[in-house]
Design a protein around this motif. Structure first.
Motif, PDB file in Angstrom:
ATOM      1  N   THR A 124     -25.318  -1.299 -14.071  1.00 46.64           N
ATOM      2  CA  THR A 124     -23.942  -0.852 -14.276  1.00 46.64           C
ATOM      3  C   THR A 124     -23.466   0.117 -13.204  1.00 46.64           C
ATOM      4  O   THR A 124     -22.280   0.149 -12.881  1.00 46.64           O
ATOM      5  CB  THR A 124     -23.795  -0.168 -15.654  1.00 46.64           C
ATOM      6  OG1 THR A 124     -24.673   0.971 -15.709  1.00 46.64           O
ATOM      7  CG2 THR A 124     -24.164  -1.129 -16.770  1.00 46.64           C
ATOM      8  N   GLU A 125     -24.373   0.905 -12.670  1.00 47.68           N
ATOM      9  CA  GLU A 125     -23.969   1.942 -11.736  1.00 47.68           C
ATOM     10  C   GLU A 125     -23.971   1.488 -10.275  1.00 47.68           C
ATOM     11  O   GLU A 125     -23.277   2.076  -9.439  1.00 47.68           O
ATOM     12  CB  GLU A 125     -24.878   3.169 -11.886  1.00 47.68           C
ATOM     13  CG  GLU A 125     -24.740   3.849 -13.234  1.00 47.68           C
ATOM     14  CD  GLU A 125     -25.654   5.050 -13.362  1.00 47.68           C
ATOM     15  OE1 GLU A 125     -26.389   5.348 -12.396  1.00 47.68           O
ATOM     16  OE2 GLU A 125     -25.656   5.688 -14.427  1.00 47.68           O
ATOM     17  N   ILE A 126     -24.743   0.444  -9.971  1.00 46.55           N
ATOM     18  CA  ILE A 126     -24.858   0.015  -8.574  1.00 46.55           C
ATOM     19  C   ILE A 126     -24.510  -1.463  -8.386  1.00 46.55           C
ATOM     20  O   ILE A 126     -23.605  -1.819  -7.635  1.00 46.55           O
ATOM     21  CB  ILE A 126     -26.279   0.289  -8.026  1.00 46.55           C
ATOM     22  CG1 ILE A 126     -26.593   1.787  -8.092  1.00 46.55           C
ATOM     23  CG2 ILE A 126     -26.403  -0.220  -6.590  1.00 46.55           C
ATOM     24  CD1 ILE A 126     -27.995   2.143  -7.652  1.00 46.55           C
ATOM     25  N   LEU A 127     -25.225  -2.342  -9.089  1.00 47.85           N
ATOM     26  CA  LEU A 127     -25.084  -3.777  -8.848  1.00 47.85           C
ATOM     27  C   LEU A 127     -23.702  -4.318  -9.230  1.00 47.85           C
ATOM     28  O   LEU A 127     -23.102  -5.088  -8.475  1.00 47.85           O
ATOM     29  CB  LEU A 127     -26.181  -4.543  -9.594  1.00 47.85           C
ATOM     30  CG  LEU A 127     -27.614  -4.282  -9.113  1.00 47.85           C
ATOM     31  CD1 LEU A 127     -28.601  -5.150  -9.895  1.00 47.85           C
ATOM     32  CD2 LEU A 127     -27.741  -4.555  -7.619  1.00 47.85           C
ATOM     33  N   LEU A 171     -21.012  -3.122  -6.808  1.00 47.91           N
ATOM     34  CA  LEU A 171     -21.206  -3.799  -5.531  1.00 47.91           C
ATOM     35  C   LEU A 171     -20.711  -5.243  -5.592  1.00 47.91           C
ATOM     36  O   LEU A 171     -20.110  -5.748  -4.634  1.00 47.91           O
ATOM     37  CB  LEU A 171     -22.693  -3.779  -5.138  1.00 47.91           C
ATOM     38  CG  LEU A 171     -23.205  -2.501  -4.469  1.00 47.91           C
ATOM     39  CD1 LEU A 171     -24.701  -2.621  -4.200  1.00 47.91           C
ATOM     40  CD2 LEU A 171     -22.453  -2.203  -3.190  1.00 47.91           C
ATOM     41  N   ALA A 172     -20.966  -5.898  -6.717  1.00 48.43           N
ATOM     42  CA  ALA A 172     -20.513  -7.288  -6.877  1.00 48.43           C
ATOM     43  C   ALA A 172     -18.995  -7.365  -6.851  1.00 48.43           C
ATOM     44  O   ALA A 172     -18.412  -8.253  -6.215  1.00 48.43           O
ATOM     45  CB  ALA A 172     -21.055  -7.866  -8.186  1.00 48.43           C
ATOM     46  N   LEU A 173     -18.314  -6.428  -7.540  1.00 50.05           N
ATOM     47  CA  LEU A 173     -16.854  -6.425  -7.536  1.00 50.05           C
ATOM     48  C   LEU A 173     -16.325  -6.123  -6.134  1.00 50.05           C
ATOM     49  O   LEU A 173     -15.350  -6.746  -5.685  1.00 50.05           O
ATOM     50  CB  LEU A 173     -16.314  -5.401  -8.528  1.00 50.05           C
ATOM     51  CG  LEU A 173     -14.787  -5.344  -8.632  1.00 50.05           C
ATOM     52  CD1 LEU A 173     -14.227  -6.697  -9.069  1.00 50.05           C
ATOM     53  CD2 LEU A 173     -14.331  -4.260  -9.597  1.00 50.05           C
ATOM     54  N   ALA A 174     -16.968  -5.183  -5.439  1.00 53.64           N
ATOM     55  CA  ALA A 174     -16.561  -4.865  -4.074  1.00 53.64           C
ATOM     56  C   ALA A 174     -16.705  -6.103  -3.184  1.00 53.64           C
ATOM     57  O   ALA A 174     -15.861  -6.366  -2.322  1.00 53.64           O
ATOM     58  CB  ALA A 174     -17.404  -3.715  -3.527  1.00 53.64           C
ATOM     59  N   PHE A 175     -17.753  -6.871  -3.407  1.00 54.91           N
ATOM     60  CA  PHE A 175     -17.981  -8.105  -2.663  1.00 54.91           C
ATOM     61  C   PHE A 175     -16.856  -9.094  -2.912  1.00 54.91           C
ATOM     62  O   PHE A 175     -16.343  -9.741  -1.990  1.00 54.91           O
ATOM     63  CB  PHE A 175     -19.324  -8.696  -3.108  1.00 54.91           C
ATOM     64  CG  PHE A 175     -19.799  -9.840  -2.266  1.00 54.91           C
ATOM     65  CD1 PHE A 175     -20.248  -9.637  -0.971  1.00 54.91           C
ATOM     66  CD2 PHE A 175     -19.828 -11.127  -2.773  1.00 54.91           C
ATOM     67  CE1 PHE A 175     -20.709 -10.694  -0.191  1.00 54.91           C
ATOM     68  CE2 PHE A 175     -20.273 -12.190  -2.014  1.00 54.91           C
ATOM     69  CZ  PHE A 175     -20.717 -11.972  -0.717  1.00 54.91           C
ATOM     70  N   VAL A 188     -13.019   2.890  -4.102  1.00 57.04           N
ATOM     71  CA  VAL A 188     -14.246   2.484  -3.413  1.00 57.04           C
ATOM     72  C   VAL A 188     -14.582   1.015  -3.658  1.00 57.04           C
ATOM     73  O   VAL A 188     -14.989   0.303  -2.743  1.00 57.04           O
ATOM     74  CB  VAL A 188     -15.431   3.384  -3.842  1.00 57.04           C
ATOM     75  CG1 VAL A 188     -16.747   2.848  -3.281  1.00 57.04           C
ATOM     76  CG2 VAL A 188     -15.191   4.807  -3.375  1.00 57.04           C
ATOM     77  N   ILE A 189     -14.405   0.551  -4.900  1.00 53.04           N
ATOM     78  CA  ILE A 189     -14.865  -0.810  -5.215  1.00 53.04           C
ATOM     79  C   ILE A 189     -13.768  -1.866  -5.112  1.00 53.04           C
ATOM     80  O   ILE A 189     -14.070  -3.058  -5.228  1.00 53.04           O
ATOM     81  CB  ILE A 189     -15.493  -0.876  -6.624  1.00 53.04           C
ATOM     82  CG1 ILE A 189     -14.457  -0.583  -7.710  1.00 53.04           C
ATOM     83  CG2 ILE A 189     -16.680   0.038  -6.719  1.00 53.04           C
ATOM     84  CD1 ILE A 189     -15.002  -0.667  -9.129  1.00 53.04           C
ATOM     85  N   THR A 190     -12.517  -1.449  -4.890  1.00 52.08           N
ATOM     86  CA  THR A 190     -11.452  -2.456  -4.768  1.00 52.08           C
ATOM     87  C   THR A 190     -10.651  -2.317  -3.472  1.00 52.08           C
ATOM     88  O   THR A 190     -10.601  -3.241  -2.664  1.00 52.08           O
ATOM     89  CB  THR A 190     -10.483  -2.395  -5.965  1.00 52.08           C
ATOM     90  OG1 THR A 190      -9.848  -1.116  -6.023  1.00 52.08           O
ATOM     91  CG2 THR A 190     -11.219  -2.659  -7.270  1.00 52.08           C
ATOM     92  N   LEU A 191     -10.002  -1.178  -3.279  1.00 47.82           N
ATOM     93  CA  LEU A 191      -9.073  -1.037  -2.156  1.00 47.82           C
ATOM     94  C   LEU A 191      -9.776  -1.085  -0.808  1.00 47.82           C
ATOM     95  O   LEU A 191      -9.365  -1.828   0.098  1.00 47.82           O
ATOM     96  CB  LEU A 191      -8.278   0.267  -2.294  1.00 47.82           C
ATOM     97  CG  LEU A 191      -7.225   0.519  -1.202  1.00 47.82           C
ATOM     98  CD1 LEU A 191      -6.255  -0.644  -1.123  1.00 47.82           C
ATOM     99  CD2 LEU A 191      -6.486   1.822  -1.475  1.00 47.82           C
ATOM    100  N   LEU A 192     -10.824  -0.313  -0.630  1.00 46.96           N
ATOM    101  CA  LEU A 192     -11.521  -0.283   0.658  1.00 46.96           C
ATOM    102  C   LEU A 192     -12.100  -1.645   1.037  1.00 46.96           C
ATOM    103  O   LEU A 192     -11.955  -2.077   2.198  1.00 46.96           O
ATOM    104  CB  LEU A 192     -12.620   0.792   0.646  1.00 46.96           C
ATOM    105  CG  LEU A 192     -12.135   2.247   0.582  1.00 46.96           C
ATOM    106  CD1 LEU A 192     -13.321   3.197   0.638  1.00 46.96           C
ATOM    107  CD2 LEU A 192     -11.166   2.535   1.725  1.00 46.96           C
ATOM    108  N   PRO A 193     -12.752  -2.362   0.111  1.00 44.74           N
ATOM    109  CA  PRO A 193     -13.234  -3.710   0.472  1.00 44.74           C
ATOM    110  C   PRO A 193     -12.104  -4.670   0.846  1.00 44.74           C
ATOM    111  O   PRO A 193     -12.284  -5.499   1.743  1.00 44.74           O
ATOM    112  CB  PRO A 193     -13.961  -4.176  -0.804  1.00 44.74           C
ATOM    113  CG  PRO A 193     -14.379  -2.917  -1.478  1.00 44.74           C
ATOM    114  CD  PRO A 193     -13.275  -1.946  -1.203  1.00 44.74           C
ATOM    115  N   ILE A 194     -10.943  -4.573   0.162  1.00 50.31           N
ATOM    116  CA  ILE A 194      -9.805  -5.433   0.511  1.00 50.31           C
ATOM    117  C   ILE A 194      -9.343  -5.147   1.939  1.00 50.31           C
ATOM    118  O   ILE A 194      -9.124  -6.068   2.729  1.00 50.31           O
ATOM    119  CB  ILE A 194      -8.641  -5.222  -0.479  1.00 50.31           C
ATOM    120  CG1 ILE A 194      -8.982  -5.823  -1.850  1.00 50.31           C
ATOM    121  CG2 ILE A 194      -7.363  -5.879   0.066  1.00 50.31           C
ATOM    122  CD1 ILE A 194      -7.928  -5.557  -2.906  1.00 50.31           C
ATOM    123  N   VAL A 195      -9.186  -3.877   2.263  1.00 54.02           N
ATOM    124  CA  VAL A 195      -8.749  -3.482   3.605  1.00 54.02           C
ATOM    125  C   VAL A 195      -9.763  -3.940   4.654  1.00 54.02           C
ATOM    126  O   VAL A 195      -9.393  -4.473   5.714  1.00 54.02           O
ATOM    127  CB  VAL A 195      -8.551  -1.957   3.693  1.00 54.02           C
ATOM    128  CG1 VAL A 195      -8.270  -1.520   5.132  1.00 54.02           C
ATOM    129  CG2 VAL A 195      -7.409  -1.520   2.780  1.00 54.02           C
TER     130      VAL A 195
END
Length: 293
Positions: A7-10, A13-17, A144-151
């Motif tokens: 829940t805290e890492i994987l 990370l998957a959503l950021a991916f 961290v998990i949505t906006l930055l990966p999109i950019v």
């Protein structure tokens, strides 16, 4: 799940991916359309960010939903868009450019708007047992998990366009598989809650889905938008990012019980999407928006 490495890492990370994959499909022109065709985009944006949470709140109050279900529905309503809506728009032969633009804009703005909706829901529905979570921590987590990966995905697309177009489809497939795994995990862990409240949650999810689609259709009719734009608004406002909602519940709030609504919605939303696709296939695009209501 709570407190574990999953829940805290994987999961984050998957959503950021997945969000990085969404960024690979976006260009600056998707945002420039805001100035070129402002009416449908502003209408869709208002429907996603303002009208949708209000609709969810009305459903929660009218149905007197239990605390976990009410908060879960509000969190779901705070997570508009997602790649699913773009796929449905493509299948329904809607305005794909408008769909992509709305997804891009709402995915960025919800980083700021979602924390306020979530804080309101926690304060209103869980006032007897408030959860210690700050507005800033939710915003930072979404950043961290949505906006930055999109950019980052958009930057990669701008420099490696051919590669981005080629691999973006694999990110979409991963998003679907990941969503199915998330649903399975929620069902297994929260089986008792789902059994006890399935009818309640199922009806609430259907009302949110169909009510949101109706908002899009009616808005298009009021503004005399084209059939394609009306169909697109129905899809974009009607389909929520259930993956993001589940991640917020499980990873940011550490409350898997809230994710039950998003898990059930992940299945029910395809009913509304299927009806829209079927409608678009059986009725030509020349059909006026007024005939959709």
């Amino acid at each position: 799940m709570t407190g574990s490495m999953i829940t805290e890492i994987l999961l984050p990370l998957a959503l950021a991916f997945i969000m990085f994959g969404m960024g690979l499909s976006l260009t600056r022109f998707d945002f420039l359309r805001l100035w070129q065709t402002p009416a449908p985009i502003v209408t869709g944006f208002f429907g996603q960010i303002i009208a949708l949470p209000l609709l969810a709140f009305g459903i929660c109050v009218a149905m007197d939903l239990s605390t976990p279900m009410a908060i879960g529905l509000m969190i779901l309503a705070a997570c508009p868009g997602g790649t699913t809506s773009n796929v449905v728009s493509h299948l329904a032969k809607a305005n794909l450019a408008l769909s992509v633009s709305l997804t891009a804009i709402s995915s960025i703005v919800c980083v700021l708007s979602a924390p306020f909706v979530i804080q309101f829901a926690l304060g209103y529905f869980a006032n007897e047992a408030p959860i210690a979570v700050s507005l800033s921590s939710i915003s930072l987590g979404l950043l961290v998990i949505t906006l930055l990966p999109i950019v980052f995905g958009m930057l990669v697309r701008s420099y490696y366009r051919e590669w981005a177009i080629k691999v973006e489809v694999y990110f979409r497939r991963f998003a679907l598989v990941f969503l199915l795994l998330m649903i399975t995990g929620v069902v297994i862990q929260e089986h008792a809650i789902i059994v006890d409240a399935f009818n309640e949650v199922f009806i609430a999810c259907l009302l949110l889905n169909f009510g949101a689609m109706l908002i899009g259709i009616v808005s298009a009719k009021v503004l005399s938008l084209s059939h394609k734009d009306g169909l697109t608004l129905a899809i974009e406002i009607g389909l929520q990012n259930s993956t993001m909602a589940m991640l917020i519940c499980i990873s940011l709030l550490q409350m898997p019980s809230y994710a039950v609504v998003a898990g059930v919605y992940s299945l029910t939303m395809y009913l509304g999407a299927g009806l829209l696709i079927a409608y678009a296939r059986y009725f030509p695009s020349s059909t006026s928006v007024s005939k959709m209501v």
